[in-house]
Design a protein around this motif. Structure first.
Motif, PDB file in Angstrom:
ATOM      1  N   PRO A   1       0.939  27.508  66.306  1.00 16.95           N
ATOM      2  CA  PRO A   1       1.416  28.625  65.485  1.00 16.95           C
ATOM      3  C   PRO A   1       2.144  29.712  66.278  1.00 16.95           C
ATOM      4  CG  PRO A   1      -0.779  27.996  64.783  1.00 16.95           C
ATOM      5  CD  PRO A   1      -0.470  27.199  66.032  1.00 16.95           C
ATOM      6  N   SER A   2       1.702  29.971  67.495  1.00 21.66           N
ATOM      7  CA  SER A   2       2.326  31.027  68.291  1.00 21.66           C
ATOM      8  C   SER A   2       3.764  30.701  68.698  1.00 21.66           C
ATOM      9  CB  SER A   2       1.492  31.309  69.538  1.00 21.66           C
ATOM     10  OG  SER A   2       1.403  30.144  70.332  1.00 21.66           O
ATOM     11  N   LEU A   3       4.181  29.444  68.591  1.00 20.89           N
ATOM     12  CA  LEU A   3       5.543  29.051  68.965  1.00 20.89           C
ATOM     13  C   LEU A   3       6.408  28.650  67.771  1.00 20.89           C
ATOM     14  CD1 LEU A   3       4.905  26.902  72.169  1.00 20.89           C
ATOM     15  CD2 LEU A   3       5.483  29.324  71.987  1.00 20.89           C
ATOM     16  N   GLN A   4       5.834  28.611  66.598  1.00 22.22           N
ATOM     17  CA  GLN A   4       6.574  28.109  65.443  1.00 22.22           C
ATOM     18  C   GLN A   4       7.799  28.948  65.097  1.00 22.22           C
ATOM     19  OE1 GLN A   4       3.683  27.421  62.327  1.00 22.22           O
ATOM     20  NE2 GLN A   4       2.621  25.897  63.574  1.00 22.22           N
ATOM     21  N   ALA A   5       7.747  30.233  65.324  1.00 20.00           N
ATOM     22  CA  ALA A   5       8.911  31.088  65.044  1.00 20.00           C
ATOM     23  C   ALA A   5      10.108  30.687  65.906  1.00 20.00           C
ATOM     24  CB  ALA A   5       8.570  32.551  65.262  1.00 20.00           C
TER      25      ALA A   5
END
Length: 90
Positions: free
Chosen positions: A9-13
Motif C-alpha cells: 500500500p505504501s507504494l501504490q500511489a
C-alpha cells in the motif's frame, strides 16, 4: 508467462494506485525489473543504485519468503510475487 506482483500500500500511489500488476519474467528479479520499467518511480523504493534490493524489503513467492537470494528465485506463470517492507529500527 504472466506473474502477478503485489505492491505494498505504501507504494501504490507510485504505481498508478494499483495493488497488483501482471508482468513477464522467469525470476523474481526479472519480474521486479519489469515492474520498475512500467513504473520507473518505484525503482528507488525497491532497488539500490547497484540493482540490489534495498534493506528492509522482503519478497514472498506464493506466500513463502524467498530469502536469502530473492532476485534469483525462479517463478512460473500464475505465481504471485509479493513485495513487503520489514520494519527496521531498534
Amino acid at each position: 508467462m504472466s506473474v502477478a506482483v503485489r505492491i505494498p500500500p505504501s507504494l501504490q500511489a507510485l504505481a498508478g494506485d494499483v495493488s497488483e500488476v501482471s508482468v513477464a519474467g522467469d525470476t523474481v528479479g526479472a519480474c521486479l525489473r519489469e515492474l520498475v520499467r512500467l513504473y520507473p518511480q518505484l525503482k528507488v523504493k525497491i532497488f539500490t543504485g547497484r540493482g540490489k534490493l534495498l534493506k528492509g524489503i522482503n519478497i514472498f513467492v506464493n506466500g513463502v519468503n524467498v530469502f536469502p537470494n530473492p532476485l534469483a528465485k525462479p517463478v512460473s506463470s500464475g505465481d504471485i510475487v509479493h513485495v513487503a517492507y520489514t520494519v527496521l529500527g531498534g
